[in-house]
Scaffold this motif. Structure first.
Motif, PDB file in Angstrom:
ATOM      1  N   GLY A  36       6.298   5.034  10.076  1.00  0.00           N
ATOM      2  CA  GLY A  36       6.423   4.723   8.660  1.00  0.00           C
ATOM      3  C   GLY A  36       5.536   5.604   7.796  1.00  0.00           C
ATOM      4  O   GLY A  36       4.315   5.616   7.956  1.00  0.00           O
ATOM      5  N   ALA A  37       6.146   6.334   6.862  1.00  0.00           N
ATOM      6  CA  ALA A  37       5.393   7.221   5.962  1.00  0.00           C
ATOM      7  C   ALA A  37       5.315   6.630   4.562  1.00  0.00           C
ATOM      8  O   ALA A  37       5.596   7.285   3.567  1.00  0.00           O
ATOM      9  CB  ALA A  37       6.013   8.615   5.921  1.00  0.00           C
ATOM     10  N   GLY A  38       4.953   5.334   4.514  1.00  0.00           N
ATOM     11  CA  GLY A  38       4.562   4.709   3.258  1.00  0.00           C
ATOM     12  C   GLY A  38       3.047   4.683   3.166  1.00  0.00           C
ATOM     13  O   GLY A  38       2.350   5.357   3.931  1.00  0.00           O
ATOM     14  N   TYR A  39       2.528   3.896   2.244  1.00  0.00           N
ATOM     15  CA  TYR A  39       1.085   3.896   2.030  1.00  0.00           C
ATOM     16  C   TYR A  39       0.287   3.497   3.275  1.00  0.00           C
ATOM     17  O   TYR A  39      -0.729   4.110   3.589  1.00  0.00           O
ATOM     18  CB  TYR A  39       0.701   2.932   0.904  1.00  0.00           C
ATOM     19  N   LEU A  58       6.270   9.297  11.971  1.00  0.00           N
ATOM     20  CA  LEU A  58       7.730   9.222  11.994  1.00  0.00           C
ATOM     21  C   LEU A  58       8.215   8.418  10.798  1.00  0.00           C
ATOM     22  O   LEU A  58       7.755   7.291  10.572  1.00  0.00           O
ATOM     23  CB  LEU A  58       8.215   8.548  13.281  1.00  0.00           C
ATOM     24  N   GLU A  59       9.128   8.977  10.036  1.00  0.00           N
ATOM     25  CA  GLU A  59       9.688   8.305   8.869  1.00  0.00           C
ATOM     26  C   GLU A  59      11.211   8.254   8.997  1.00  0.00           C
ATOM     27  O   GLU A  59      11.852   9.275   9.217  1.00  0.00           O
ATOM     28  CB  GLU A  59       9.287   9.035   7.585  1.00  0.00           C
ATOM     29  N   ALA A  60      11.774   7.044   8.858  1.00  0.00           N
ATOM     30  CA  ALA A  60      13.214   6.869   9.038  1.00  0.00           C
ATOM     31  C   ALA A  60      14.025   7.574   7.953  1.00  0.00           C
ATOM     32  O   ALA A  60      15.152   8.011   8.204  1.00  0.00           O
ATOM     33  CB  ALA A  60      13.560   5.379   9.054  1.00  0.00           C
ATOM     34  N   ALA A  61      13.460   7.701   6.757  1.00  0.00           N
ATOM     35  CA  ALA A  61      14.185   8.343   5.659  1.00  0.00           C
ATOM     36  C   ALA A  61      13.337   9.485   5.100  1.00  0.00           C
ATOM     37  O   ALA A  61      13.300  10.561   5.667  1.00  0.00           O
ATOM     38  CB  ALA A  61      14.531   7.311   4.587  1.00  0.00           C
ATOM     39  N   LYS A  62      12.651   9.228   3.965  1.00  0.00           N
ATOM     40  CA  LYS A  62      11.788  10.233   3.353  1.00  0.00           C
ATOM     41  C   LYS A  62      10.442   9.599   3.007  1.00  0.00           C
ATOM     42  O   LYS A  62      10.351   8.373   2.869  1.00  0.00           O
ATOM     43  CB  LYS A  62      12.449  10.809   2.090  1.00  0.00           C
ATOM     44  N   VAL A  63       9.415  10.413   2.892  1.00  0.00           N
ATOM     45  CA  VAL A  63       8.082   9.910   2.563  1.00  0.00           C
ATOM     46  C   VAL A  63       8.155   9.025   1.316  1.00  0.00           C
ATOM     47  O   VAL A  63       8.724   9.408   0.295  1.00  0.00           O
ATOM     48  CB  VAL A  63       7.112  11.084   2.301  1.00  0.00           C
ATOM     49  N   GLY A  69       7.301   3.953  -2.703  1.00  0.00           N
ATOM     50  CA  GLY A  69       7.855   4.837  -3.713  1.00  0.00           C
ATOM     51  C   GLY A  69       8.716   4.147  -4.739  1.00  0.00           C
ATOM     52  O   GLY A  69       9.358   4.809  -5.563  1.00  0.00           O
ATOM     53  N   ARG A  70       8.721   2.790  -4.745  1.00  0.00           N
ATOM     54  CA  ARG A  70       9.604   2.076  -5.673  1.00  0.00           C
ATOM     55  C   ARG A  70       8.893   0.964  -6.439  1.00  0.00           C
ATOM     56  O   ARG A  70       9.514   0.265  -7.238  1.00  0.00           O
ATOM     57  CB  ARG A  70      10.761   1.441  -4.905  1.00  0.00           C
ATOM     58  N   ASN A  71       7.614   0.730  -6.182  1.00  0.00           N
ATOM     59  CA  ASN A  71       6.925  -0.431  -6.754  1.00  0.00           C
ATOM     60  C   ASN A  71       6.584  -0.227  -8.224  1.00  0.00           C
ATOM     61  O   ASN A  71       6.860   0.820  -8.804  1.00  0.00           O
ATOM     62  CB  ASN A  71       5.668  -0.735  -5.931  1.00  0.00           C
ATOM     63  N   GLY A  72       5.944  -1.228  -8.812  1.00  0.00           N
ATOM     64  CA  GLY A  72       5.601  -1.166 -10.228  1.00  0.00           C
ATOM     65  C   GLY A  72       4.512  -0.178 -10.560  1.00  0.00           C
ATOM     66  O   GLY A  72       4.254   0.101 -11.733  1.00  0.00           O
ATOM     67  N   GLY A  73       3.825   0.349  -9.538  1.00  0.00           N
ATOM     68  CA  GLY A  73       2.818   1.371  -9.770  1.00  0.00           C
ATOM     69  C   GLY A  73       1.492   0.837 -10.282  1.00  0.00           C
ATOM     70  O   GLY A  73       0.717   1.582 -10.879  1.00  0.00           O
ATOM     71  N   GLN A  74       1.213  -0.447 -10.024  1.00  0.00           N
ATOM     72  CA  GLN A  74      -0.004  -1.055 -10.558  1.00  0.00           C
ATOM     73  C   GLN A  74      -1.077  -1.193  -9.476  1.00  0.00           C
ATOM     74  O   GLN A  74      -0.800  -1.664  -8.363  1.00  0.00           O
ATOM     75  CB  GLN A  74       0.304  -2.430 -11.159  1.00  0.00           C
ATOM     76  N   ILE A  75      -2.281  -0.780  -9.814  1.00  0.00           N
ATOM     77  CA  ILE A  75      -3.442  -0.931  -8.937  1.00  0.00           C
ATOM     78  C   ILE A  75      -4.058  -2.288  -9.248  1.00  0.00           C
ATOM     79  O   ILE A  75      -4.715  -2.476 -10.277  1.00  0.00           O
ATOM     80  CB  ILE A  75      -4.453   0.201  -9.171  1.00  0.00           C
ATOM     81  N   VAL A  76      -3.807  -3.263  -8.383  1.00  0.00           N
ATOM     82  CA  VAL A  76      -4.267  -4.638  -8.603  1.00  0.00           C
ATOM     83  C   VAL A  76      -5.164  -5.037  -7.440  1.00  0.00           C
ATOM     84  O   VAL A  76      -4.784  -4.908  -6.278  1.00  0.00           O
ATOM     85  CB  VAL A  76      -3.078  -5.620  -8.706  1.00  0.00           C
ATOM     86  N   ASN A  77      -6.352  -5.533  -7.753  1.00  0.00           N
ATOM     87  CA  ASN A  77      -7.316  -5.870  -6.713  1.00  0.00           C
ATOM     88  C   ASN A  77      -6.999  -7.185  -6.010  1.00  0.00           C
ATOM     89  O   ASN A  77      -6.190  -7.978  -6.463  1.00  0.00           O
ATOM     90  CB  ASN A  77      -8.715  -5.940  -7.318  1.00  0.00           C
ATOM     91  N   SER A  78      -7.668  -7.412  -4.902  1.00  0.00           N
ATOM     92  CA  SER A  78      -7.597  -8.599  -4.055  1.00  0.00           C
ATOM     93  C   SER A  78      -6.259  -8.648  -3.308  1.00  0.00           C
ATOM     94  O   SER A  78      -5.591  -7.619  -3.132  1.00  0.00           O
ATOM     95  CB  SER A  78      -7.849  -9.879  -4.855  1.00  0.00           C
ATOM     96  N   ALA A 189       2.287   8.851  -2.950  1.00  0.00           N
ATOM     97  CA  ALA A 189       2.677   8.969  -1.539  1.00  0.00           C
ATOM     98  C   ALA A 189       2.922  10.421  -1.148  1.00  0.00           C
ATOM     99  O   ALA A 189       2.486  10.877  -0.079  1.00  0.00           O
ATOM    100  CB  ALA A 189       3.920   8.122  -1.263  1.00  0.00           C
ATOM    101  N   LEU A 190       3.605  11.159  -2.002  1.00  0.00           N
ATOM    102  CA  LEU A 190       3.881  12.569  -1.692  1.00  0.00           C
ATOM    103  C   LEU A 190       2.591  13.377  -1.615  1.00  0.00           C
ATOM    104  O   LEU A 190       2.441  14.258  -0.761  1.00  0.00           O
ATOM    105  CB  LEU A 190       4.813  13.158  -2.749  1.00  0.00           C
ATOM    106  N   GLY A 191       1.636  13.074  -2.490  1.00  0.00           N
ATOM    107  CA  GLY A 191       0.352  13.760  -2.443  1.00  0.00           C
ATOM    108  C   GLY A 191      -0.434  13.428  -1.193  1.00  0.00           C
ATOM    109  O   GLY A 191      -1.092  14.300  -0.599  1.00  0.00           O
ATOM    110  N   GLU A 192      -0.365  12.184  -0.772  1.00  0.00           N
ATOM    111  CA  GLU A 192      -1.054  11.791   0.455  1.00  0.00           C
ATOM    112  C   GLU A 192      -0.400  12.434   1.672  1.00  0.00           C
ATOM    113  O   GLU A 192      -1.089  12.824   2.629  1.00  0.00           O
ATOM    114  CB  GLU A 192      -1.070  10.259   0.573  1.00  0.00           C
TER     115      GLU A 192
END
Length: 427
Positions: A36-39, A58-63, A69-78, A189-192
């Motif tokens: 899995g090439a997610g976070y 190994l990634e089944a599709a793309k990084v 790569g589809r979430n709200g993009g929010q950095i939320v703690n806890s 994700a692409l940068g990582e």
């Protein structure tokens, strides 16, 4: 061989250019095979590579194809269930360890962005918005709780103050967390992934893991190749399928829906969110929103249990957006998509080991952007023989859904209906 592209979304349309990555078509040997090439997978790979391991992903599709790569993009703690719930579940000693880790994921993201010069529109500041006096009371308690674990970048806001940061008259107050924030999640994700490759890590796309040969020297099989490894990290989350049956039995994929407006222009965008903070409300089935780097509004919410794709996402989410911002009634929606996250019965992540050499982390339950980055660090520590923090997560209870896979969707939907009714009635 099938080629799975990114689903249509604002993130895919605005992604930074990256080179194509090959599918695995041979047998390779490595120290650690990450599935899995997610976070979670990318964070694990980076920490392991920095510690001197040889890593193959190994990634089944793309990084970043899945939730990363589809979430709200929010950095939320806890976590999806806060530290006080963990404390009641496992006691003060384990909760102390988990509590101090609850704010580490956001720091890891910022360190990665700075160290590897990742262009992902990183902005500081996240708002929790209260719609009722009960929700405001919860935020006051949450502030005291988080400060007990050393997290002090918090400000309670009354109704006048919250109107200074979000032009919405629904809220009676809120809490600002300046260590929260937002990013372009796919570009992160692409940068990582580029950072992984800069350290010698190998990433194979279009290479789903179809079978794990367990044993002292495990082997991961793909349609056209195999990876022999000393250790395996399973990081597929909601997109793992039935590869590891004992993990699938204790989790459920769920879908969340997101829309993105046309560009709003500087003036309108600044009027909605003058400080460019991201916002989520305090309802059980919450709404969340933020501005993009090119001044669009991204607005998300809703949960589809069992991860079915709704026929008309805009029809579900646009009314929620207009309730918050009626001034956007004439604004066009350019993108609408859904993505899956993995839910656990406890709403707490599941971390553990199968046998001696297969490690996993799953079940962020909608709270994954920060947790997954922490999980990668914790998994890497465990492979290096430092297991105290890994064990603190592994000892959290992993409950199967009542009635098994057949009844997990209706039971969860019934529970969500009950809590959303309480939200609407102000209980």
């Amino acid at each position: 061989m099938a080629n799975t592209p990114y689903p249509q979304s604002y993130y895919a349309a605005s992604a930074n250019p990256v080179p194509p990555r090959p599918a695995l078509q041979e047998e390779v040997q490595t120290d650690v095979c990450v599935i899995g090439a997610g976070y979670t997978g990318l964070s694990s790979a980076l920490f392991l590579l920095e510690s001197g391991f040889k890593v193959t992903v190994l990634e089944a599709a793309k990084v970043g194809f899945g939730a990363s790569g589809r979430n709200g993009g929010q950095i939320v703690n806890s976590y999806s269930r806060d530290i006080d719930v963990i404390e009641r579940t496992v006691g003060p000693k384990q909760a102390q360890l988990l509590g101090h880790m609850a704010f580490e994921g956001g720091r890891i993201i910022r360190e990665r962005v700075a160290k590897y010069n990742i262009q992902c529109d990183l902005k500081d500041g996240g708002v929790f918005a209260a719609l009722t006096p009960k929700q405001m009371g919860h935020l006051e308690s949450q502030k005291r709780l988080w400060e007990r674990f050393g997290h002090t970048q918090l400000e309670l806001m009354d109704q006048k103050r919250i109107r200074e940061v979000v032009d919405c008259d629904q809220y009676i107050g809120g809490m600002l967390d300046m260590s929260g924030g937002h990013i372009h999640p796919l570009n992160l994700a692409l940068g990582e992934a580029a950072a992984v490759e800069s350290l010698g890590g190998k990433i194979y796309e279009q290479s789903p893991a179809i079978r794990i040969e367990r044993g002292a020297n495990p082997v991961v099989h793909t349609p056209q190749g195999k990876v022999r490894a000393k250790f395996i990290i399973v990081a597929g989350n909601a997109y793992l399928g039935g590869l590891v049956p004992e993990l699938a039995a204790k989790s459920m994929p769920c879908g969340t829906q997101v829309i993105t407006t046309e560009p709003l222009g500087d003036e309108l965008a600044r009027s909605l969110l003058p400080q460019d903070y991201c916002v989520e409300d305090c309802n059980y089935l919450l709404d969340y929103y933020r501005l993009t780097g090119d001044k669009r509004l991204i607005f998300g919410g809703g949960v589809v249990y069992g991860a079915r794709d709704p026929a008309n996402i805009e029809a579900i989410i646009r009314p929620k957006m207009l309730k918050a911002f009626p001034q956007l009634k004439d604004v066009k929606i350019d993108y609408a998509w859904t993505g899956n996250f993995l839910l656990t019965l406890s709403r707490l992540p599941q971390v553990g080991r199968l046998g001696d050499n297969i490690y996993y982390s799953q079940g962020c339950s909608g709270h994954g952007v920060t947790y997954t980055h922490l999980a990668g660090k914790v998994l890497a520590e465990a492979l290096r023989g430092q297991a105290e923090r890994f064990d603190a997560f592994a000892e959290l209870p992993h409950y199967p859904f009542p009635g098994g896979q057949l009844l997990r969707v209706p039971f969860s939907a019934l529970g969500a209906w009950y809590y959303s009714l309480r939200d609407r009635l102000g209980f």
